[in-house]
Motif scaffolding. Structure first.
Motif, PDB file in Angstrom:
ATOM      1  N   ARG A  82       0.825  -1.210   0.000  1.00 22.81           N
ATOM      2  CA  ARG A  82       0.000   0.000   0.000  1.00 22.81           C
ATOM      3  C   ARG A  82       0.861   1.263   0.000  1.00 22.81           C
ATOM      4  NH1 ARG A  82      -2.456   3.691  -1.023  1.00 22.81           N
ATOM      5  NH2 ARG A  82      -4.573   4.316  -0.414  1.00 22.81           N
ATOM      6  N   SER A  83       2.028   1.198   0.619  1.00 23.13           N
ATOM      7  CA  SER A  83       2.926   2.356   0.630  1.00 23.13           C
ATOM      8  C   SER A  83       3.489   2.623  -0.764  1.00 23.13           C
ATOM      9  CB  SER A  83       4.057   2.125   1.633  1.00 23.13           C
ATOM     10  OG  SER A  83       3.554   2.007   2.952  1.00 23.13           O
ATOM     11  N   ASP A  84       3.791   1.576  -1.503  1.00 22.36           N
ATOM     12  CA  ASP A  84       4.245   1.759  -2.884  1.00 22.36           C
ATOM     13  C   ASP A  84       3.166   2.451  -3.714  1.00 22.36           C
ATOM     14  OD1 ASP A  84       6.666   0.594  -2.369  1.00 22.36           O
ATOM     15  OD2 ASP A  84       6.125  -1.378  -3.157  1.00 22.36           O
ATOM     16  N   ILE A  85       1.931   2.024  -3.529  1.00 21.40           N
ATOM     17  CA  ILE A  85       0.827   2.650  -4.252  1.00 21.40           C
ATOM     18  C   ILE A  85       0.680   4.111  -3.848  1.00 21.40           C
ATOM     19  CG2 ILE A  85      -1.685   2.628  -4.542  1.00 21.40           C
ATOM     20  CD1 ILE A  85      -1.568  -0.415  -4.257  1.00 21.40           C
ATOM     21  N   PHE A  86       0.819   4.384  -2.556  1.00 21.77           N
ATOM     22  CA  PHE A  86       0.714   5.758  -2.067  1.00 21.77           C
ATOM     23  C   PHE A  86       1.776   6.649  -2.717  1.00 21.77           C
ATOM     24  CE2 PHE A  86       2.395   8.719   1.275  1.00 21.77           C
ATOM     25  CZ  PHE A  86       1.384   9.661   1.175  1.00 21.77           C
ATOM     26  N   ARG A 142      -1.534  25.697  -3.350  1.00 22.21           N
ATOM     27  CA  ARG A 142      -2.434  25.359  -4.449  1.00 22.21           C
ATOM     28  C   ARG A 142      -1.977  24.081  -5.168  1.00 22.21           C
ATOM     29  NH1 ARG A 142      -2.361  30.892  -3.986  1.00 22.21           N
ATOM     30  NH2 ARG A 142      -4.343  32.004  -4.314  1.00 22.21           N
ATOM     31  N   GLN A 143      -0.686  23.966  -5.353  1.00 27.06           N
ATOM     32  CA  GLN A 143      -0.160  22.814  -6.099  1.00 27.06           C
ATOM     33  C   GLN A 143      -0.332  21.501  -5.327  1.00 27.06           C
ATOM     34  OE1 GLN A 143       0.374  22.066  -8.909  1.00 27.06           O
ATOM     35  NE2 GLN A 143       2.357  21.225  -9.452  1.00 27.06           N
ATOM     36  N   ALA A 144      -0.219  21.554  -3.985  1.00 24.53           N
ATOM     37  CA  ALA A 144      -0.257  20.322  -3.169  1.00 24.53           C
ATOM     38  C   ALA A 144      -1.589  20.157  -2.438  1.00 24.53           C
ATOM     39  CB  ALA A 144       0.898  20.339  -2.172  1.00 24.53           C
ATOM     40  N   LYS A 145      -2.638  20.765  -2.922  1.00 26.38           N
ATOM     41  CA  LYS A 145      -3.906  20.732  -2.196  1.00 26.38           C
ATOM     42  C   LYS A 145      -4.517  19.328  -2.139  1.00 26.38           C
ATOM     43  CE  LYS A 145      -6.723  22.034  -6.222  1.00 26.38           C
ATOM     44  NZ  LYS A 145      -7.655  23.049  -6.780  1.00 26.38           N
ATOM     45  N   LYS A 146      -4.086  18.401  -3.015  1.00 27.83           N
ATOM     46  CA  LYS A 146      -4.628  17.040  -3.012  1.00 27.83           C
ATOM     47  C   LYS A 146      -3.886  16.107  -2.052  1.00 27.83           C
ATOM     48  CE  LYS A 146      -6.178  17.255  -7.833  1.00 27.83           C
ATOM     49  NZ  LYS A 146      -6.086  16.613  -9.167  1.00 27.83           N
ATOM     50  N   TRP A 147      -2.783  16.605  -1.501  1.00 29.51           N
ATOM     51  CA  TRP A 147      -1.999  15.737  -0.620  1.00 29.51           C
ATOM     52  C   TRP A 147      -2.817  15.230   0.566  1.00 29.51           C
ATOM     53  CZ3 TRP A 147       3.681  17.833   0.124  1.00 29.51           C
ATOM     54  CH2 TRP A 147       4.310  17.875  -1.139  1.00 29.51           C
ATOM     55  N   ARG A 148      -3.659  16.086   1.120  1.00 29.85           N
ATOM     56  CA  ARG A 148      -4.411  15.694   2.315  1.00 29.85           C
ATOM     57  C   ARG A 148      -5.364  14.543   2.005  1.00 29.85           C
ATOM     58  NH1 ARG A 148      -4.736  18.814   6.705  1.00 29.85           N
ATOM     59  NH2 ARG A 148      -4.299  20.673   5.441  1.00 29.85           N
ATOM     60  N   ILE A 149      -6.056  14.644   0.883  1.00 28.30           N
ATOM     61  CA  ILE A 149      -7.009  13.587   0.525  1.00 28.30           C
ATOM     62  C   ILE A 149      -6.287  12.268   0.286  1.00 28.30           C
ATOM     63  CG2 ILE A 149      -8.634  12.825  -1.246  1.00 28.30           C
ATOM     64  CD1 ILE A 149      -9.457  15.723  -1.607  1.00 28.30           C
ATOM     65  N   ILE A 150      -5.185  12.320  -0.474  1.00 24.46           N
ATOM     66  CA  ILE A 150      -4.464  11.089  -0.805  1.00 24.46           C
ATOM     67  C   ILE A 150      -3.846  10.467   0.443  1.00 24.46           C
ATOM     68  CG2 ILE A 150      -2.558  10.124  -2.134  1.00 24.46           C
ATOM     69  CD1 ILE A 150      -3.052  12.282  -4.230  1.00 24.46           C
ATOM     70  N   SER A 151      -3.226  11.298   1.281  1.00 22.00           N
ATOM     71  CA  SER A 151      -2.570  10.761   2.475  1.00 22.00           C
ATOM     72  C   SER A 151      -3.591  10.262   3.487  1.00 22.00           C
ATOM     73  CB  SER A 151      -1.673  11.826   3.107  1.00 22.00           C
ATOM     74  OG  SER A 151      -2.416  12.981   3.448  1.00 22.00           O
ATOM     75  N   MET A 152      -4.725  10.941   3.616  1.00 24.77           N
ATOM     76  CA  MET A 152      -5.760  10.474   4.537  1.00 24.77           C
ATOM     77  C   MET A 152      -6.335   9.131   4.070  1.00 24.77           C
ATOM     78  SD  MET A 152      -6.187  12.241   7.221  1.00 24.77           S
ATOM     79  CE  MET A 152      -5.881  13.849   7.959  1.00 24.77           C
ATOM     80  N   VAL A 177       6.196  12.079   1.502  1.00 20.12           N
ATOM     81  CA  VAL A 177       5.881  10.646   1.361  1.00 20.12           C
ATOM     82  C   VAL A 177       6.634   9.836   2.400  1.00 20.12           C
ATOM     83  CG1 VAL A 177       6.136   8.635  -0.132  1.00 20.12           C
ATOM     84  CG2 VAL A 177       5.225  10.764  -1.066  1.00 20.12           C
ATOM     85  N   ASP A 178       7.926  10.108   2.549  1.00 16.48           N
ATOM     86  CA  ASP A 178       8.712   9.386   3.550  1.00 16.48           C
ATOM     87  C   ASP A 178       8.234   9.706   4.962  1.00 16.48           C
ATOM     88  OD1 ASP A 178      10.209   8.191   1.613  1.00 16.48           O
ATOM     89  OD2 ASP A 178      11.954   9.519   1.819  1.00 16.48           O
ATOM     90  N   GLY A 179       7.840  10.961   5.203  1.00 16.26           N
ATOM     91  CA  GLY A 179       7.385  11.339   6.536  1.00 16.26           C
ATOM     92  C   GLY A 179       6.102  10.633   6.925  1.00 16.26           C
TER      93      GLY A 179
END
Length: 769
Positions: free
Chosen positions: A430-434, A555-565, A701-703
């Motif tokens: 799952r981490s590889d997919i993330f 603005r560029q990283a606004k999707k990070w929260r959804i993907i990481s959650m 990603v590593d964090g």
């Protein structure tokens, strides 16, 4: 001639006959050693060694657990069944106007130097522990044995078994218990026979009910279907044989007729002219059985009332079959009790020899199986000490399984053969997919594609953001269904689903729901950078404000929260599934599992919430904080991008030198088209943002993987996987220990039944050694 010889033998035996009783009775006691038994005093019905072992197995109740070789007399009520039993045993069965046989009766003869008559009761299968203790405690040893004493003992047995009216008005006409009568003496042969209640179709007001009919049917059928039972199926001659469904039942359980011996009774009561039908059966022309048929004459009422002993049953029967037509035309080996006993002797001898090795194997296998069932219940936990010890052992076992799952040592426990419990593999996959999803879908806008193509292969980062025409992960159907239930847009190929692991219902309100992200809004040039710069520019000349990179990064990283959650939610779901699945396997009893999981759930919610809180913290660090990095890779990426722009500008002026290398003459550099300050600033913002985004993405990603997934959820000291432990058990209050560790009533009953079964089988195994 044969009749004279029988009388001579009887006279000889009468002189030497000894009574078991030493007291007088209104009715002369009947000796247990009967004429037809004494004629074979030098031999036995079967191998005494085998017969004694089978009798002991039946006596200790092993017949409830494995099929034992046995001889059973079955038939309808009023078929003459009791009379057949009397003929086989020469026992004075009591007779009354009501139902005689209300339970199964096992009569066993054993050769011994001491003469005795002992009565006991074997409790029926699945009866209550209280009832079993009551009937096991009852036994009678009789010094004399006649009709009155037998009737008295049977009446006591009825009362102990609970047959008859109860104080609450309930009436029990039958019992599942087995009445045992063991008769020993120096002149007894080894022989055992079981009598079961007669089947009946009509109830008797105040005596029997439809439930009694069903109970008797089940009891009789239980004996008949035993593949090691030899059935003596009793059918009266004065009825239509075709209407006797006991024959149909016998054919159902013994279709080849290899263990069914038909017994025809009451030939003296048959209607004149109907004898030929019985002769056809006896000669095998109708209702054929592999073991054949045998014809008996039951004693009439006059015979039963005769007390002077002038004629025995055997004598009366011999006279009847020798003088009455057409019975005198039948072979002597097919009529009479004497010849029936001879047939049974040969039949039982071969039957026991064949079945005895199978019985030993069945008992060993059954004992192993029952011991495994008892082991599956876990250790006994009926006291506080037992409950605490049980929970501590369970916690230790759970801890070892969790450690093996975290480390990937799946061979250490059979549970880990389930791929859904292989945590190390699930986390890595799952981490590889993330990581791939973040590279593909994490950016809100695409960076300039032309510059990306200028990178060399060595300069590319594994998480370098590039535009993709499709998702990195195709979600399974269940995730698509979850997305539909969450009222998101119908899934299409260009959509990314934030979740890929099913959500347990009990934590559905804690984790992030499935969400859909589109990548069709990515712009393919740097127009978005220009728009943002123009909307925030100030008085600076040929440069840009420092906070602009931070604004653009948000603005560029606004999707990070959804993907990481979604990523963290999937891992939490995997962890929770692991915890509940392992506890379900280790903790016996739904009530205990529910109590333990309910107690753990409060702490698990805190652990899961902490994982989401830390995920938010890491997202906010990059999206809300100033863009800061000391990673040398930032300078390297930025320089690479700048060099790419220079190469793009001079590419048209390049030529090959004598060494076939691409070179640009200095004088040609003056011909390069210069760009405006505005264009230069926009390109610089683009390159700085891209270089920083690449470094920040790798760091983020590593964090998430190291801090949230590994440290908080999997291997850290506060991992939910480590919550259930011996230390956790030691912190419980006594009431909590009892609530979780106490056995459910049904488990207690099951444990007690298995322990009793093991005791019986172990005794059976000892008997057969």
């Amino acid at each position: 001639m044969a009749n004279t010889k029988g009388k001579s033998e009887k006279a000889t035996r009468t002189k030497s006959r000894k009574r078991i009783s030493t007291t007088e009775s209104s009715t002369p006691p009947v000796s247990i050693r009967k004429t037809h038994r004494k004629t074979r005093s030098s031999t036995s019905f079967v191998d005494p060694h085998l017969a004694e072992k089978i009798d002991k197995l039946l006596a200790c109740g092993v017949g409830n657990d494995v099929n034992l070789p046995q001889l059973v007399v079955v038939g309808q009520q009023s078929s003459g069944k009791s009379s057949v039993l009397e003929g086989l045993t020469s026992l004075p069965f009591p007779r009354d106007s009501g139902l005689c046989t209300r339970f199964a009766t096992q009569i066993t003869f054993r050769r011994d130097v001491i003469s005795s008559v002992n009565a006991s009761i074997t409790p029926g299968k699945n009866t209550s522990p209280e009832h079993q203790a009551k009937v096991k405690a009852w036994s009678r040893e009789m010094a004399e044995f006649d009709t009155d004493i037998f009737a008295q003992v049977m009446a006591e047995a009825n009362e102990i078994m609970g047959v008859g009216p109860h104080a609450d008005g309930h009436q029990s006409a039958f019992s599942k218990d087995v009445f045992n009568l063991v008769i020993t003496g120096p002149e007894e042969g080894h022989f055992s026979v079981i009598d079961v209640p007669g089947r009946f179709k009509r109830t008797e007001t105040g005596v029997t009910t439809k439930d009694d009919i069903a109970m008797v049917e089940e009891m009789v059928y239980g004996y008949m279907k035993n593949p090691r039972t030899i059935m003596l199926v009793v059918v009266p001659c004065n009825t239509d044989i075709a209407t006797q469904d006991i024959i149909e039942k016998a054919e159902e359980v013994d279709p080849l007729g290899q263990r069914t011996l038909g017994i025809l009774t009451k030939p003296d009561l048959i209607d004149r002219g109907a004898e030929s039908a019985i002769v056809d059966i006896m000669e095998g022309r109708k209702h054929q059985l592999a073991l054949g048929w045998h014809l008996l004459r039951n004693p009439g009422q006059a015979d039963l009332l005769r007390k002077d002993g002038s004629r025995s049953r055997s004598s009366e029967e011999s006279i009847f079959f020798e003088t009455k037509s057409p019975w005198n035309l039948l072979g002597s080996d097919k009529v009479g009790v004497e010849s029936l006993l001879i047939r049974l002797q040969d039949l039982l001898e071969g039957h026991l020899q064949r079945e005895f090795p199978k019985v030993k194997q069945d008992i060993r296998q059954k004992l192993t199986n029952v011991e495994n069932q008892l082991q599956s219940l876990g250790p006994k936990r009926q006291t506080l000490m037992e409950q605490t010890h049980y929970l501590s052992q369970t916690a230790t076992t759970y801890r070892d399984i969790a450690e093996a799952a975290r480390s990937g040592h799946y061979a250490q426990n059979a549970l880990l053969q389930d791929e859904r419990l292989r945590l190390a593999t699930i986390v890595v996959s799952r981490s590889d997919i993330f990581a791939k999803d973040m590279g593909t879908f994490g950016q809100a806008f695409s960076f300039n594609k032309d510059e990306a193509e200028g990178d060399t292969e060595d300069d590319q980062d594994p998480y370098r953001p590039t535009h993709s025409s499709g998702p990195a992960l195709r979600p399974p159907g269940v995730i698509r269904e979850q997305a539909r239930m969450a009222n998101v847009s119908p899934p299409i190929e260009e959509q990314y689903f934030s979740r890929s692991i099913d959500t347990p219902l009990e934590i559905a309100d804690l984790v992030s729901p499935p969400m859909v992200l589109n990548d069709d809004d990515l712009e393919q040039d740097d127009a978005w950078v220009s728009k943002l710069w123009h909307s925030t520019r100030g008085y600076e000349m040929g440069t840009f404000q420092s906070h602009l990179i931070g604004d653009m990064m948000q603005r560029q990283a606004k999707k990070w929260r959804i993907i990481s959650m979604g990523y963290v939610s999937d891992i939490i779901c995997a962890v929770h599934h692991f915890i509940t699945s392992v506890l379900t396997s280790l903790v016996v009893g739904e009530r205990s599992r529910s109590a333990l999981q309910s107690l753990l759930m409060e702490s698990l919610k805190v652990y899961y919430a902490n994982a989401f809180r830390q995920t938010d913290y890491l997202v906010d660090m990059d999206l809300k904080g100033p863009p800061v990095t000391h990673d040398p890779a930032f300078s390297s990426h930025l320089e690479t991008l700048r060099q790419a722009r220079v190469r793009e500008q001079v590419a048209g002026k390049a030529m090959r030198d004598s060494n076939n290398q691409m070179v640009v003459r200095l004088q040609d550099l003056s011909g390069i088209r210069h760009i405006s300050n505005e264009q230069h600033t926009i390109r610089e913002i683009h390159d700085v943002l891209r270089a920083y985004y690449t470094v920040a993405l790798t760091r983020f990603v590593d964090g998430i993987r190291r801090h949230v997934i590994d440290h908080i959820l999997i291997v850290g000291p506060e991992s939910p996987l480590k919550l259930f432990s011996p230390l956790f058990v030691s912190s419980l209050m006594p009431a909590q220990v009892q609530r979780i560790g106490d056995e459910e009533p049904k488990i207690r009953v099951r444990r007690q039944a298995l322990e009793q079964q093991i005791q019986r089988l172990a005794e059976g195994k000892r008997i057969l050694q």
